[in-house]
Design a protein around this motif. Structure first.
Motif, PDB file in Angstrom:
ATOM      1  N   VAL A   1      38.340  46.733  40.836  1.00 28.89           N
ATOM      2  CA  VAL A   1      37.356  45.977  41.617  1.00 28.89           C
ATOM      3  C   VAL A   1      37.871  44.555  41.798  1.00 28.89           C
ATOM      4  O   VAL A   1      38.227  43.883  40.823  1.00 28.89           O
ATOM      5  CB  VAL A   1      35.987  45.944  40.911  1.00 28.89           C
ATOM      6  N   GLY A   2      37.931  44.113  43.046  1.00 32.13           N
ATOM      7  CA  GLY A   2      38.332  42.742  43.302  1.00 32.13           C
ATOM      8  C   GLY A   2      37.206  41.776  42.976  1.00 32.13           C
ATOM      9  O   GLY A   2      36.031  42.072  43.243  1.00 32.13           O
TER      10      GLY A   2
ATOM     11  N   VAL B   1      40.482  42.703  39.539  1.00 30.37           N
ATOM     12  CA  VAL B   1      41.579  41.975  40.164  1.00 30.37           C
ATOM     13  C   VAL B   1      41.052  40.591  40.537  1.00 30.37           C
ATOM     14  O   VAL B   1      40.329  40.442  41.525  1.00 30.37           O
ATOM     15  CB  VAL B   1      42.102  42.690  41.430  1.00 30.37           C
ATOM     16  N   PRO B   2      41.348  39.550  39.753  1.00 25.96           N
ATOM     17  CA  PRO B   2      40.860  38.203  40.082  1.00 25.96           C
ATOM     18  C   PRO B   2      41.538  37.658  41.330  1.00 25.96           C
ATOM     19  O   PRO B   2      42.760  37.739  41.467  1.00 25.96           O
ATOM     20  CB  PRO B   2      41.219  37.381  38.841  1.00 25.96           C
ATOM     21  N   MET B   3      40.728  37.110  42.243  1.00 31.77           N
ATOM     22  CA  MET B   3      41.250  36.576  43.504  1.00 31.77           C
ATOM     23  C   MET B   3      40.843  35.114  43.618  1.00 31.77           C
ATOM     24  O   MET B   3      39.651  34.796  43.644  1.00 31.77           O
ATOM     25  CB  MET B   3      40.688  37.372  44.690  1.00 31.77           C
TER      26      MET B   3
ATOM     27  N   GLY C   1      44.606  48.534  45.685  1.00 33.16           N
ATOM     28  CA  GLY C   1      43.731  49.692  45.875  1.00 33.16           C
ATOM     29  C   GLY C   1      42.321  49.467  45.376  1.00 33.16           C
ATOM     30  O   GLY C   1      41.695  50.397  44.836  1.00 33.16           O
ATOM     31  N   CYS C   2      41.805  48.255  45.551  1.00 30.44           N
ATOM     32  CA  CYS C   2      40.441  47.957  45.091  1.00 30.44           C
ATOM     33  C   CYS C   2      39.423  48.888  45.751  1.00 30.44           C
ATOM     34  O   CYS C   2      39.455  49.101  46.962  1.00 30.44           O
ATOM     35  CB  CYS C   2      40.079  46.504  45.415  1.00 30.44           C
TER      36      CYS C   2
ATOM     37  N   VAL D   1      42.861  44.557  33.721  1.00 31.25           N
ATOM     38  CA  VAL D   1      43.019  43.513  34.734  1.00 31.25           C
ATOM     39  C   VAL D   1      44.377  43.664  35.412  1.00 31.25           C
ATOM     40  O   VAL D   1      45.343  44.077  34.771  1.00 31.25           O
ATOM     41  CB  VAL D   1      42.876  42.107  34.092  1.00 31.25           C
ATOM     42  N   VAL D   2      44.413  43.369  36.694  1.00 26.45           N
ATOM     43  CA  VAL D   2      45.663  43.360  37.453  1.00 26.45           C
ATOM     44  C   VAL D   2      45.837  41.948  38.015  1.00 26.45           C
ATOM     45  O   VAL D   2      44.968  41.446  38.734  1.00 26.45           O
ATOM     46  CB  VAL D   2      45.644  44.381  38.604  1.00 26.45           C
ATOM     47  N   LEU D   3      46.931  41.302  37.662  1.00 23.57           N
ATOM     48  CA  LEU D   3      47.167  39.915  38.063  1.00 23.57           C
ATOM     49  C   LEU D   3      48.282  39.854  39.101  1.00 23.57           C
ATOM     50  O   LEU D   3      49.308  40.527  38.961  1.00 23.57           O
ATOM     51  CB  LEU D   3      47.548  39.061  36.851  1.00 23.57           C
TER      52      LEU D   3
END
Length: 222
Positions: free
Chosen positions: A125-126, A150-152, A169-170, A217-219
């Motif tokens: 999830v973004g 996914v932090p934006m 792929g959020c 988390v994906v950075l």
């Protein structure tokens, strides 16, 4: 420090005070000997092997910092803090304070909402929010659903934000009212949710209990 050349061999002698142990002096001489021999034999300085097996073993023992996990995941650690310190402040921003108990309620609401939209373990999830209390609360809600986030950064250009959401792929994007319309214009193929509109629900919800190997988390680096 003396270098002794008797015509056959070259020997090194070091006279040291009691400040240094015999073991330290021995290892110093061994290292110095390797450097001198390496200078005479090597083609490139990088080929000089200074460390011996004993040195390598010491380095490896120092770097052995792994230990068994006390908590299986972030949710478990957070739940423990909620149980033990429900009234302590978990996050504060611009005069707004949220206790662990309050943060837990918000995270559960977000997690329940995401689960309702079939978001669960293995999904991403973004999170597109300003640097505020929501930088903490929104990810905790995503983790409660079992998904990773996914932090934006809101200062990123639209193309960069779009790439992060699509490339990772959020399954959906969580945002706040200040970024909602922007997020809707950026992501035309990914569902966008305004956190403000999902906090009215209070479900009977049990947060996910992820495995340590699940993605949290994906950075994306610059």
């Amino acid at each position: 420090f003396n270098v002794i050349d008797d015509g056959k061999d070259v020997r090194f002698a070091l006279i040291a005070s009691g400040r240094y142990s015999e073991e330290f002096v021995r290892r110093f001489l061994d290292c110095y000997s390797k450097i001198v021999m390496g200078l005479m034999e090597c083609v490139y300085l990088r080929d000089i092997q200074i460390a011996n097996e004993e040195d390598i073993a010491i380095q490896e023992s120092i770097n052995k910092t792994s230990h068994p996990l006390v908590h299986r995941n972030v949710q478990e650690l957070f739940a423990e803090a909620v149980r033990e310190h429900p009234d302590l402040v978990a996050v504060e921003y611009m005069g707004m304070e949220y206790t662990y108990s309050e943060a837990d309620k918000i995270a559960r609401k977000i997690g329940a909402f995401l689960n309702r939209w079939a978001v669960s373990t293995g999904d991403l999830v973004g999170v597109l929010v300003e640097r505020s209390e929501w930088y903490y609360l929104a990810p905790m809600g995503v983790l409660a659903s079992g998904a990773g986030y996914v932090p934006m950064d809101t200062t990123y250009p639209d193309d960069r934000v779009r790439h992060m959401g699509i490339d990772s792929g959020c399954k959906c994007i969580l945002t706040h009212r200040d970024q909602y319309h922007r997020a809707r214009s950026i992501f035309d193929s990914i569902e966008v949710f305004n956190i403000d509109e999902i906090l009215d629900i209070w479900p009977n919800f049990v947060p996910a209990n992820n495995e340590p190997s699940d993605t949290a988390v994906v950075l994306y680096t610059s």
